[in-house]
Design a protein around this motif. Structure first.
Motif, short mmCIF file in Angstrom:
data_model
loop_
_atom_site.label_atom_id
_atom_site.label_comp_id
_atom_site.label_asym_id
_atom_site.label_seq_id
_atom_site.Cartn_x
_atom_site.Cartn_y
_atom_site.Cartn_z
N SER A 95 0.81 -1.22 0.00
CA SER A 95 0.00 0.00 0.00
C SER A 95 0.84 1.27 0.00
CB SER A 95 -0.94 0.00 1.23
OG SER A 95 -1.78 -1.12 1.23
N ILE A 96 2.14 1.13 -0.19
CA ILE A 96 3.05 2.28 -0.17
C ILE A 96 3.32 2.75 -1.60
CG2 ILE A 96 5.39 3.05 0.37
CD1 ILE A 96 5.32 1.23 2.79
N LYS A 97 3.22 4.05 -1.79
CA LYS A 97 3.55 4.66 -3.07
C LYS A 97 4.71 5.63 -2.86
CE LYS A 97 -1.30 4.44 -4.49
NZ LYS A 97 -2.51 5.22 -4.87
N GLN A 98 5.63 5.66 -3.80
CA GLN A 98 6.78 6.54 -3.68
C GLN A 98 7.10 7.14 -5.03
OE1 GLN A 98 10.09 4.91 -1.56
NE2 GLN A 98 11.36 6.71 -1.83
N THR A 99 6.66 8.37 -5.22
CA THR A 99 6.93 9.07 -6.48
C THR A 99 8.07 10.06 -6.32
OG1 THR A 99 5.22 10.69 -5.90
CG2 THR A 99 4.56 8.83 -7.28
N THR A 100 8.39 10.42 -5.06
CA THR A 100 9.52 11.31 -4.78
C THR A 100 10.39 10.60 -3.75
OG1 THR A 100 8.32 12.45 -3.01
CG2 THR A 100 8.08 13.33 -5.23
N GLY A 101 11.15 11.35 -3.00
CA GLY A 101 11.98 10.76 -1.96
C GLY A 101 11.19 10.36 -0.74
N ILE A 102 9.91 10.71 -0.67
CA ILE A 102 9.08 10.42 0.50
C ILE A 102 8.13 9.28 0.18
CG2 ILE A 102 7.33 11.34 2.06
CD1 ILE A 102 8.54 14.07 1.76
N GLN A 103 8.01 8.34 1.11
CA GLN A 103 7.05 7.26 0.96
C GLN A 103 5.68 7.74 1.43
OE1 GLN A 103 8.45 3.94 3.27
NE2 GLN A 103 10.48 3.98 2.35
N ASN A 104 4.64 7.38 0.71
CA ASN A 104 3.28 7.72 1.09
C ASN A 104 2.45 6.45 1.22
OD1 ASN A 104 3.29 10.79 0.91
ND2 ASN A 104 4.03 10.25 -1.13
N LEU A 105 1.78 6.31 2.36
CA LEU A 105 0.97 5.13 2.61
C LEU A 105 -0.48 5.39 2.22
CD1 LEU A 105 0.77 2.27 3.90
CD2 LEU A 105 0.18 3.43 6.05
N ASP A 106 -1.02 4.56 1.36
CA ASP A 106 -2.44 4.62 1.02
C ASP A 106 -3.20 3.90 2.14
OD1 ASP A 106 -5.01 4.31 0.04
OD2 ASP A 106 -4.38 3.83 -1.99
N VAL A 107 -3.63 4.68 3.15
CA VAL A 107 -4.23 4.09 4.34
C VAL A 107 -5.51 3.34 3.99
CG1 VAL A 107 -5.17 4.57 6.63
CG2 VAL A 107 -3.21 5.87 5.80
N GLU A 108 -6.31 3.87 3.07
CA GLU A 108 -7.55 3.20 2.71
C GLU A 108 -7.28 1.80 2.15
OE1 GLU A 108 -10.61 4.24 3.37
OE2 GLU A 108 -9.64 5.92 4.41
N ALA A 109 -6.25 1.70 1.31
CA ALA A 109 -5.89 0.39 0.76
C ALA A 109 -5.34 -0.52 1.86
CB ALA A 109 -4.86 0.56 -0.36
N TYR A 110 -4.54 0.04 2.73
CA TYR A 110 -3.96 -0.75 3.83
C TYR A 110 -5.04 -1.33 4.73
CZ TYR A 110 -0.92 -1.76 7.88
OH TYR A 110 -0.26 -2.35 8.93
N LEU A 111 -6.05 -0.53 5.03
CA LEU A 111 -7.12 -0.98 5.93
C LEU A 111 -8.01 -2.05 5.29
CD1 LEU A 111 -8.21 2.36 7.68
CD2 LEU A 111 -6.69 0.56 8.55
N GLN A 112 -7.82 -2.31 4.00
CA GLN A 112 -8.54 -3.41 3.37
C GLN A 112 -7.93 -4.77 3.72
OE1 GLN A 112 -11.32 -3.12 1.61
NE2 GLN A 112 -11.37 -0.88 1.58
N GLU A 113 -6.70 -4.73 4.26
CA GLU A 113 -6.05 -6.00 4.63
C GLU A 113 -6.87 -6.70 5.71
OE1 GLU A 113 -3.50 -7.43 3.34
OE2 GLU A 113 -2.53 -5.84 2.17
N ARG A 114 -6.91 -8.02 5.63
CA ARG A 114 -7.69 -8.80 6.59
C ARG A 114 -6.81 -9.23 7.76
NH1 ARG A 114 -10.04 -13.62 3.82
NH2 ARG A 114 -11.75 -13.58 5.34
N PHE A 115 -7.45 -9.29 8.93
CA PHE A 115 -6.73 -9.69 10.13
C PHE A 115 -7.68 -10.51 11.00
CE2 PHE A 115 -4.57 -8.91 14.27
CZ PHE A 115 -3.32 -9.37 13.91
N CYS A 116 -7.14 -11.09 12.07
CA CYS A 116 -7.94 -11.94 12.96
C CYS A 116 -8.20 -11.21 14.28
CB CYS A 116 -7.22 -13.25 13.22
SG CYS A 116 -5.52 -13.08 13.81
N PHE A 117 -9.42 -11.32 14.77
CA PHE A 117 -9.81 -10.57 15.97
C PHE A 117 -10.51 -11.48 16.98
CE2 PHE A 117 -9.63 -7.59 12.45
CZ PHE A 117 -8.94 -6.53 12.98
#
Length: 465
Positions: free
Chosen positions: A152-174
């Protein structure tokens, strides 16, 4: 110490997650938090609408909490502040930042009692009812350590940007909330014990460094003979030296003190040619030639004054001044950029001896006393020539350097052992968190010991869960 497993497991259908306890639920992370609210940077403080703005720099990545040492106050209008205020129990996620060795996406828990908002590089996530904030913080830490956020990380410059919406689509166990709270309670206790052991090793490393510095400083300014007659050197910071030693200006025991080339050279770099050393190549007072830079031989010949020969002493001139290295035999005819190059007169002074002197407290203080510039420290080559150097006879220089080399080997061995212990403890910590939040171990019946003095032996040795 070993922990029991759950009696029954189910397939998670998530490749990196594997099997999870059969009564745990599996769904996306976004169902555990109330979205992600972007932050705001605000303006310079004005005394009217000032509020603490939490930055990535405030993240304590060891404790997974917000540090309070250097909080930033900014002016944020009420309209921008009211929907962004952070409450105790909220999770803060790094949306932009990272680096070559650090991945963006770290999550920490805000458990403080003052008003604050997040900066525009940090998002706020509020746990939904039915979710324990501390458990979620450990869960996100486990995901981060396993690099689940990486896609979910995009890097078009020297800074990494996290696509939080995409990251939160990841599944986990609760697990149920009561079990989440118990897991977090278990991890709070166990990670605190491991962190205490890590802190002990870090204190040991600091003590080893202090001892190393003391040994070097005493050897090159007082000698190895405790019964030798002493005299006043007449030099500040140096004090008394052995009576038979000389104290000489550096310019009188060198045949060259010069600057490396200071003009632009990047366009001259070639794939093969003359090695070209820069300050970035001097690390931990040795030459580490990475990345490798080369210049054409014709160019190096035109700038012969900065051509190096073995036993030359290199002094970092700008930035991390005080870093010293001796040119080894495997850099014949190398050239250099923006370094002070010192060639000693071999009949009086060994280059390696000069390096040891400059690495001592006396040498460091001497260099610091002649630096210029507050924001960008710099050494003037002309001032370096006037530093006074203690000069014992050549045979005594050699004997003292043999002693220091032997001491250095022992020091590096102890230092490596302490650093290795920290690495094992950190691995143990991550493995324990991962095992607990993914249900690989069952801690529902765990209770903290009524009293304990030392962590168990498995934690001490960094044994995996």
């Amino acid at each position: 110490m070993s922990y029991p497993s759950y009696p029954e497991y189910q397939k998670s259908e998530v490749r990196w997650l594997g099997n999870v306890p059969s009564h745990w639920e599996i769904f996306s992370l976004k169902r555990a938090v109330d979205g992600c609210i972007n932050g705001v940077w605000g303006d310079e403080p004005d005394g009217n609408s000032d509020v603490v703005v939490l930055r990535v720099a405030d993240f304590d990545r060891e404790t997974l909490r917000v540090g309070t040492e250097k909080l930033t106050l900014r002016s944020v209008p009420e309209r921008d502040k009211k929907n962004r205020l952070v409450r105790s129990g909220d999770l803060l996620i790094e949306k932009s930042g990272g680096g070559d060795k650090t991945l963006v996406g770290c999550v920490v828990l805000f458990d403080l009692g003052f008003d604050a908002v997040t900066s525009n590089f940090v998002g706020r996530m509020s746990p939904l009812p039915g979710f324990d904030a501390n458990f979620l913080c450990y869960a996100f830490n486990s995901l981060y350590q396993q690099r689940v956020n990486y896609p979910s990380i995009k890097q078009t410059t020297g800074i990494q940007n996290l696509d939080v919406e995409a990251y939160l689509q990841e599944r986990f166990c609760f697990p149920p909330k009561s079990e989440q709270t118990q897991i977090a309670r278990f991890l709070d206790h166990q990670t605190a014990r491991i962190d205490a052991l890590i802190a002990e090793q870090q204190r040991l490393i600091e003590l080893l460094k202090e001892k190393r510095q003391a040994v070097i400083s005493h050897a090159v300014t007082k000698g190895l003979d405790p019964d030798v007659a002493m005299k006043d050197s007449g030099v500040e910071w140096l004090g008394e030296v052995p009576e038979h030693w000389e104290v000489r200006k550096l310019s009188t025991v060198t045949d060259k003190i010069t600057n490396g080339y200071v003009g632009p050279t990047r366009d001259l770099f070639v794939e093969e040619g003359i090695p070209y050393l820069q300050s970035l190549h001097i690390k931990n007072n040795q030459i580490i030639f990475s990345p490798e830079y080369y210049v054409p031989k014709w160019w190096s010949d035109e700038h012969a004054k900065s051509i190096l020969k073995p036993d030359d002493v290199l002094i970092v001139q700008t930035g991390d001044i005080g870093q010293i290295a001796v040119v080894p035999d495997d850099f014949p005819e190398a050239n250099c950029h923006a370094l002070i190059v010192t060639s000693t007169i071999k009949q009086s002074l060994s280059g390696s001896w000069l390096a040891w002197v400059l690495l001592s407290d006396y040498g460091y203080n001497s260099l610091m006393s002649i630096k210029t510039g507050a924001l960008h420290p710099h050494l003037n080559c002309g001032y370096v020539k006037d530093i006074y150097i203690p000069v014992p006879p050549l045979l005594e220089q050699a004997e003292t350097m043999d002693f220091l080399t032997h001491e250095e080997q022992g020091h590096q061995k102890l230092l490596s052992q302490a650093e290795s212990a920290i690495g094992l403890l950190q691995e143990r910590r991550s493995a324990l968190i991962s095992a607990a939040v993914t249900g690989k171990i069952d801690v529902r019946d765990w209770q903290p010991p009524s009293s304990e003095t030392f962590p168990d032996s498995s934690v001490k040795q960094g044994v995996p869960v």
